[in-house]
Design a protein around this motif. Structure first.
Motif, PDB file in Angstrom:
ATOM      1  N   SER A  35       7.856  -5.174   6.988  1.00 58.63           N
ATOM      2  CA  SER A  35       8.403  -3.826   6.870  1.00 58.63           C
ATOM      3  C   SER A  35       7.330  -2.835   6.427  1.00 58.63           C
ATOM      4  CB  SER A  35       9.562  -3.828   5.874  1.00 58.63           C
ATOM      5  OG  SER A  35      10.078  -2.528   5.704  1.00 58.63           O
ATOM      6  N   ILE A  36       6.473  -3.252   5.497  1.00 57.23           N
ATOM      7  CA  ILE A  36       5.379  -2.383   5.040  1.00 57.23           C
ATOM      8  C   ILE A  36       4.429  -2.072   6.196  1.00 57.23           C
ATOM      9  CG2 ILE A  36       3.325  -2.328   3.563  1.00 57.23           C
ATOM     10  CD1 ILE A  36       4.949  -3.900   1.468  1.00 57.23           C
ATOM     11  N   CYS A  37       4.146  -3.062   7.018  1.00 50.89           N
ATOM     12  CA  CYS A  37       3.270  -2.847   8.180  1.00 50.89           C
ATOM     13  C   CYS A  37       3.910  -1.884   9.178  1.00 50.89           C
ATOM     14  CB  CYS A  37       2.970  -4.176   8.862  1.00 50.89           C
ATOM     15  SG  CYS A  37       1.957  -5.292   7.873  1.00 50.89           S
ATOM     16  N   GLN A  38       5.191  -2.025   9.400  1.00 50.27           N
ATOM     17  CA  GLN A  38       5.881  -1.141  10.339  1.00 50.27           C
ATOM     18  C   GLN A  38       5.942   0.292   9.811  1.00 50.27           C
ATOM     19  OE1 GLN A  38       9.463  -3.422  10.674  1.00 50.27           O
ATOM     20  NE2 GLN A  38       8.545  -4.918  12.086  1.00 50.27           N
ATOM     21  N   ASP A  39       6.065   0.438   8.489  1.00 52.34           N
ATOM     22  CA  ASP A  39       6.007   1.779   7.889  1.00 52.34           C
ATOM     23  C   ASP A  39       4.621   2.400   8.087  1.00 52.34           C
ATOM     24  OD1 ASP A  39       8.616   1.550   7.066  1.00 52.34           O
ATOM     25  OD2 ASP A  39       8.115   1.010   4.987  1.00 52.34           O
ATOM     26  N   PHE A  40       3.594   1.574   7.991  1.00 50.04           N
ATOM     27  CA  PHE A  40       2.218   2.033   8.229  1.00 50.04           C
ATOM     28  C   PHE A  40       2.077   2.562   9.656  1.00 50.04           C
ATOM     29  CE2 PHE A  40      -2.111   0.628   9.708  1.00 50.04           C
ATOM     30  CZ  PHE A  40      -2.845   1.599   9.037  1.00 50.04           C
ATOM     31  N   THR A  41       2.593   1.827  10.617  1.00 49.91           N
ATOM     32  CA  THR A  41       2.524   2.261  12.015  1.00 49.91           C
ATOM     33  C   THR A  41       3.283   3.569  12.213  1.00 49.91           C
ATOM     34  OG1 THR A  41       2.384  -0.049  12.724  1.00 49.91           O
ATOM     35  CG2 THR A  41       2.963   1.583  14.400  1.00 49.91           C
ATOM     36  N   ALA A  42       4.455   3.687  11.597  1.00 52.42           N
ATOM     37  CA  ALA A  42       5.240   4.920  11.721  1.00 52.42           C
ATOM     38  C   ALA A  42       4.493   6.110  11.123  1.00 52.42           C
ATOM     39  CB  ALA A  42       6.594   4.740  11.036  1.00 52.42           C
TER      40      ALA A  42
ATOM     41  N   LEU B 200      -3.172  -9.985   5.592  1.00 54.41           N
ATOM     42  CA  LEU B 200      -3.385  -8.535   5.657  1.00 54.41           C
ATOM     43  C   LEU B 200      -4.665  -8.201   6.420  1.00 54.41           C
ATOM     44  CD1 LEU B 200      -2.851  -5.565   4.771  1.00 54.41           C
ATOM     45  CD2 LEU B 200      -4.121  -6.091   2.672  1.00 54.41           C
ATOM     46  N   ILE B 201      -5.721  -8.944   6.146  1.00 56.20           N
ATOM     47  CA  ILE B 201      -7.029  -8.643   6.731  1.00 56.20           C
ATOM     48  C   ILE B 201      -7.102  -9.047   8.202  1.00 56.20           C
ATOM     49  CG2 ILE B 201      -9.492  -9.248   6.592  1.00 56.20           C
ATOM     50  CD1 ILE B 201      -9.088  -9.522   3.540  1.00 56.20           C
ATOM     51  N   LYS B 202      -6.335 -10.059   8.590  1.00 58.14           N
ATOM     52  CA  LYS B 202      -6.476 -10.646   9.923  1.00 58.14           C
ATOM     53  C   LYS B 202      -6.441  -9.622  11.071  1.00 58.14           C
ATOM     54  CE  LYS B 202      -6.875 -13.393  13.319  1.00 58.14           C
ATOM     55  NZ  LYS B 202      -6.191 -14.639  13.635  1.00 58.14           N
ATOM     56  N   PRO B 203      -5.446  -8.730  11.178  1.00 57.45           N
ATOM     57  CA  PRO B 203      -5.428  -7.809  12.328  1.00 57.45           C
ATOM     58  C   PRO B 203      -6.651  -6.899  12.393  1.00 57.45           C
ATOM     59  CG  PRO B 203      -3.314  -7.812  11.189  1.00 57.45           C
ATOM     60  CD  PRO B 203      -4.279  -8.537  10.307  1.00 57.45           C
TER      61      PRO B 203
ATOM     62  N   ARG C 240     -12.291 -15.468   5.988  1.00 56.46           N
ATOM     63  CA  ARG C 240     -12.097 -16.736   6.692  1.00 56.46           C
ATOM     64  C   ARG C 240     -12.737 -17.916   5.969  1.00 56.46           C
ATOM     65  NH1 ARG C 240     -12.255 -14.760  13.078  1.00 56.46           N
ATOM     66  NH2 ARG C 240     -10.798 -13.038  12.702  1.00 56.46           N
ATOM     67  N   GLU C 241     -13.727 -17.636   5.139  1.00 57.78           N
ATOM     68  CA  GLU C 241     -14.335 -18.725   4.374  1.00 57.78           C
ATOM     69  C   GLU C 241     -13.681 -18.927   3.015  1.00 57.78           C
ATOM     70  OE1 GLU C 241     -18.892 -18.886   6.162  1.00 57.78           O
ATOM     71  OE2 GLU C 241     -18.567 -18.273   4.079  1.00 57.78           O
ATOM     72  N   GLN C 242     -13.112 -17.874   2.424  1.00 57.25           N
ATOM     73  CA  GLN C 242     -12.649 -17.955   1.038  1.00 57.25           C
ATOM     74  C   GLN C 242     -11.129 -17.921   0.878  1.00 57.25           C
ATOM     75  OE1 GLN C 242     -15.054 -18.628  -1.050  1.00 57.25           O
ATOM     76  NE2 GLN C 242     -16.628 -18.235   0.515  1.00 57.25           N
ATOM     77  N   LEU C 243     -10.399 -17.459   1.883  1.00 56.64           N
ATOM     78  CA  LEU C 243      -8.946 -17.323   1.749  1.00 56.64           C
ATOM     79  C   LEU C 243      -8.228 -18.300   2.678  1.00 56.64           C
ATOM     80  CD1 LEU C 243      -8.712 -13.412   1.768  1.00 56.64           C
ATOM     81  CD2 LEU C 243      -8.600 -14.913  -0.237  1.00 56.64           C
ATOM     82  N   PRO C 244      -7.255 -19.053   2.179  1.00 58.90           N
ATOM     83  CA  PRO C 244      -6.488 -19.965   3.030  1.00 58.90           C
ATOM     84  C   PRO C 244      -5.697 -19.186   4.090  1.00 58.90           C
ATOM     85  CG  PRO C 244      -6.165 -20.468   0.697  1.00 58.90           C
ATOM     86  CD  PRO C 244      -6.877 -19.151   0.754  1.00 58.90           C
ATOM     87  N   PRO C 245      -5.347 -19.838   5.197  1.00 62.49           N
ATOM     88  CA  PRO C 245      -4.622 -19.149   6.278  1.00 62.49           C
ATOM     89  C   PRO C 245      -3.308 -18.516   5.848  1.00 62.49           C
ATOM     90  CG  PRO C 245      -5.506 -21.225   7.063  1.00 62.49           C
ATOM     91  CD  PRO C 245      -5.729 -21.203   5.576  1.00 62.49           C
ATOM     92  N   ASP C 246      -2.633 -19.094   4.838  1.00 63.28           N
ATOM     93  CA  ASP C 246      -1.345 -18.546   4.422  1.00 63.28           C
ATOM     94  C   ASP C 246      -1.449 -17.667   3.180  1.00 63.28           C
ATOM     95  OD1 ASP C 246      -1.984 -20.516   2.647  1.00 63.28           O
ATOM     96  OD2 ASP C 246      -0.030 -21.536   2.716  1.00 63.28           O
ATOM     97  N   HIS C 247      -2.659 -17.272   2.811  1.00 57.80           N
ATOM     98  CA  HIS C 247      -2.820 -16.373   1.668  1.00 57.80           C
ATOM     99  C   HIS C 247      -2.446 -14.954   2.106  1.00 57.80           C
ATOM    100  CE1 HIS C 247      -4.662 -14.113  -1.620  1.00 57.80           C
ATOM    101  NE2 HIS C 247      -4.702 -15.262  -2.307  1.00 57.80           N
ATOM    102  N   PRO C 248      -1.725 -14.198   1.271  1.00 60.60           N
ATOM    103  CA  PRO C 248      -1.294 -12.853   1.693  1.00 60.60           C
ATOM    104  C   PRO C 248      -2.452 -11.919   2.042  1.00 60.60           C
ATOM    105  CG  PRO C 248      -0.843 -13.236  -0.655  1.00 60.60           C
ATOM    106  CD  PRO C 248      -1.181 -14.559  -0.059  1.00 60.60           C
ATOM    107  N   LEU C 249      -3.581 -12.029   1.341  1.00 58.19           N
ATOM    108  CA  LEU C 249      -4.716 -11.169   1.688  1.00 58.19           C
ATOM    109  C   LEU C 249      -5.331 -11.576   3.022  1.00 58.19           C
ATOM    110  CD1 LEU C 249      -6.625 -10.455  -1.658  1.00 58.19           C
ATOM    111  CD2 LEU C 249      -4.755  -9.195  -0.573  1.00 58.19           C
ATOM    112  N   ARG C 250      -5.346 -12.863   3.308  1.00 58.93           N
ATOM    113  CA  ARG C 250      -5.861 -13.322   4.607  1.00 58.93           C
ATOM    114  C   ARG C 250      -4.995 -12.750   5.730  1.00 58.93           C
ATOM    115  NH1 ARG C 250      -8.484 -18.082   6.593  1.00 58.93           N
ATOM    116  NH2 ARG C 250      -8.827 -17.729   8.827  1.00 58.93           N
TER     117      ARG C 250
END
Length: 745
Positions: free
Chosen positions: A704-711, A497-500, A485-495
């Motif tokens: 889609s990658i996240c949904q595959d993870f859940t499956a 990924l980490i958010k949930p 939250r301090e180093q990654l912008p809100p629209d950064h892909p790693l931000r």
């Protein structure tokens, strides 16, 4: 030690020929007959009217009633074989109410001897359990079958029956010196009569089995009530339990201090208004990137943010003010006069205070105090991650250890015993010894039961303080959240990924800083550490903190003779997490150069280098980034479940108490209720890792990658369920259906 057979041989009551025949018979028929009679001695003791009181009245000086009781058990609960074969010696005609029939000479017949024990022409009121019918000794053999019949048909000297009697008498005398509690809802109905050796359906289950003390009114009671047991077996406590201390009870119960009574009400009020968040509704898109305001955790240099973009402050002003006011104004009082009443249902007392707020129970422990229970904790339970192979096996067979003796030097408040203990196990997982306070204790030591309890309590203290609070909460979840939250912008892909996986982590850690870690907080009050020694606990934990990927962690344990469920399920879950992160990272970073050129990622990584307390943090690379993120997700979900969802270990003051007095076999009421309060306060349900969180991602490919993870997690859940159906003890730490998505509570 001499057994029954040794004694009979020494007394010349049994010969080598007798032993040979009995061993041959055991090889052919097994020992199910004697086993079923031993079980049914307990069945009759508990179920038959008046037997418990009668046996309690003679237990200090057992008399002839014990033999009468055994005879009646043999008559009513007939153990096989319950039939005899014979040839007809002369033609015989039988007449029945319906017809008559003849048996010719030489014809083979089967006599079902069990029916004689139920014959009204042989026994007065045969369906009644009445040991007094044997006051004048054993009746003639043809009446008392199928036991005395052996004296006529097989063995004139009747050694087998006397041997059975000796075993049953020894069993009864042992039981008379003990106390135990039967499980509510226990069925005492016997299995079908087609079974040669009928015993209660589902077998008998008991808890709290220990040596009887002089003040006990009876040897056997029932543990709690059916509602208690049903509640403990269910996944959601609130569906089955509404017990909580009322204000009237608070004024009447002087064993607990004002702070404990008041906190029961505060935690209850919080649970009443709690609404379980869902991933779809509450896990929102990142809102901002900024340096967060922080507070320093008491006794450490760890900084915890005070503002959470998910919820703001977890506690509303009134709740926060109440908790902090109670913490600061109420003195920390150790009432050493607050003890348990003789025969008191200790677990029932604790649950009567906090039952309404009790969290999900993952695994129910029927066996809690035996050596086997300790082995299950180490090889199937919460101790698995601390189990390691010794550098060299000991001569006594010690091969593995869980080392907690470092805790013995930590100061505790006056009146309490020290934490500590190194437990040692064979390569098959059998406990060998415990070294506590520098002294070695074996199972024949008179202090063995106390030492086992001290080790179990020390284990839970270490797991709660170091692995749960310090490790997953204020180190892993805290730094993963703060760095992103301090180093990654809100629209950064790693931000994204980490958010949930950081949902509500700021809120709960800020709350923990105030309610748990602060002087006179819940940790101070529930455990026996002085606040100064708690600072040493935190220092030890940070010094020994490691952030190695799970496969490396498993390899370093060096477990090579057994397969731990922790490893089996954990490796599968780690593989799923790592595959998920790898696919996601590869979606946005196709090369090392592209990754290193990303200024936000570089800042994120540098923050971790400076904050994560490991000797050498790895350099930034695709592999190291994937390992770090996969392990972070692994820790905040599965390991948080493993070390945090431990309600089943805390409710019973004699199982894994948070503090105890030297020599006693249970924690005292005040500390046990306070430890239960921590568990209740930390048990509010959060979003499951099986919920769909893909809406947070930037694009359809990422979703889609996240949904595959859940499956993949759903499939893994089924695998764990199948394994647990075959395990000696279920293990749920890596079962996704038991797992929350983040350190949110």
């Amino acid at each position: 030690k001499d057994c029954v057979v040794d004694y009979l041989v020494q007394q010349a009551q049994i010969t080598d020929a007798d032993i040979t025949i009995e061993l041959f018979q055991a090889l052919i028929d097994g020992t199910d007959g004697i086993s079923s009679l031993i079980i049914n001695c307990v069945t009759a003791w508990v179920k038959q009217p008046g037997m418990s009181d009668k046996l309690a009245s003679i237990r200090d000086s057992p008399d002839a009633f014990v033999d009468q009781f055994i005879n009646e058990v043999e008559r009513v609960y007939t153990a096989g074989p319950n039939h005899e074969y014979a040839r007809v010696l002369t033609k015989t005609t039988f007449t029945t109410p319906k017809s008559s029939f003849s048996l010719t000479k030489g014809q083979l017949v089967v006599v079902f001897t069990e029916s004689i024990n139920e014959d009204v022409t042989v026994w007065s009121n045969p369906t009644s359990f009445n040991p007094s019918r044997f006051e004048n000794g054993t009746p003639e053999p043809y009446k008392f079958t199928s036991f005395n019949l052996l004296q006529l048909v097989n063995r004139a000297q009747g050694v087998r029956e006397e041997f059975t009697k000796a075993v049953l008498r020894s069993n009864m005398l042992s039981l008379l010196t003990c106390m135990w509690q039967m499980v509510p809802l226990q069925s005492y109905e016997l299995s079908e009569h087609t079974v040669s050796n009928p015993t209660p359906v589902g077998q008998l289950m008991a808890v709290s089995y220990h040596k009887r003390h002089g003040l006990s009114a009876n040897s056997v009671t029932t543990a709690g009530n059916p509602q208690d047991w049903k509640f403990l077996e269910q996944p959601e406590a609130k569906e089955y339990r509404q017990s909580v201390e009322s204000l009237g009870e608070a004024f009447e119960d002087c064993r607990l201090d004002f702070w404990t009574h008041a906190m029961i009400q505060a935690v209850k009020n919080r649970s009443l208004v709690w609404r379980q968040p869902t991933a779809r509704a509450e896990i929102t898109l990142p809102k901002y990137q900024k340096v967060l305001e922080k507070v320093t955790l008491s006794g450490t240099n760890i900084e915890v943010p005070v503002e959470d973009e998910d919820t703001g402050n977890d506690l509303n002003f009134a709740q926060a003010h109440t908790f902090n006011l109670l913490r600061d104004l109420a003195p920390l009082i150790d009432n050493m006069d607050a003890t348990w009443l003789p025969g008191e249902d200790m677990e029932g007392y604790v649950m009567g205070k906090v039952g309404m707020m009790w969290p999900r129970v993952n695994v129910h422990w029927n066996d809690r105090y035996s050596d086997r229970a300790l082995e299950l904790i180490a090889f199937n339970g919460v101790g698995q991650h601390l189990l390691t192979k010794l550098p060299e096996a000991h001569e006594d067979g010690s091969y593995y250890t869980i080392a907690l003796e470092f805790m013995y030097g930590l100061a505790v408040r006056e009146g309490f015993a020290n934490y500590g203990g190194d437990a040692f196990f064979t390569q098959e997982g059998k406990v060998v010894k415990i070294v506590y306070g520098g002294e070695e204790y074996l199972s024949d030591n008179e202090q063995w039961e106390h030492i086992k309890m001290a080790f179990r309590g020390s284990l839970l203290a270490r797991v709660t303080a170091l692995d749960h609070l310090l490790g997953t909460h204020v180190t892993v979840a805290n730094y993963l959240t703060t760095a992103s939250r301090e180093q990654l912008p809100p629209d950064h892909p790693l931000r994204r990924l980490i958010k949930p996986f950081t949902f509500r982590s700021v809120a709960i850690n800020y709350s923990a800083a105030s309610v748990l870690f602060w002087p006179k907080g819940m940790v101070d009050r529930a455990f026996a550490f002085t606040h100064e020694s708690l600072e040493n606990v935190w220092a030890y934990g940070l010094k020994h903190f490691s952030y190695e990927p799970f496969p490396e962690f498993v390899a370093n344990q060096k477990i090579d003779t057994v397969e731990l469920p922790f490893h089996q399920d954990g490796m599968d879950y780690w593989t799923i997490c790592h595959a998920f992160v790898s696919k996601y990272v590869d979606l946005y970073f196709s090369s090392e150069e592209q990754l290193i050129r990303d200024a936000a990622v570089a800042s994120f990584w540098q923050f971790l280098v400076e904050k994560v307390p490991v000797p050498k943090f790895p350099t930034l690379s695709l592999d190291n980034l994937k390992n770090f993120l996969a392990h972070g997700i692994f820790l905040v979900s599965a390991i948080h479940n493993h070390v945090g969802s431990i309600a089943e270990y805390v409710s019973d003051p004699a199982f894994c108490p948070s503090a105890w007095v030297k020599g006693e076999l249970a924690g005292r009421p005040p500390t046990c209720v306070r430890a239960a309060l921590i568990m209740a306060a930390a048990g509010l349900p959060q979003p499951s890792i099986l919920e769909d969180f893909s809406h947070v991602m930037l694009d359809d490919d990422a979703k889609s990658i996240c949904q595959d993870f859940t499956a993949a997690l759903v499939k893994h859940q089924n695998v764990v369920d199948e394994r647990n159906a075959k395990r000696v003890q279920p293990f749920q730490s890596f079962n996704p259906k038991m797992m929350e998505i983040a350190v949110s509570i």
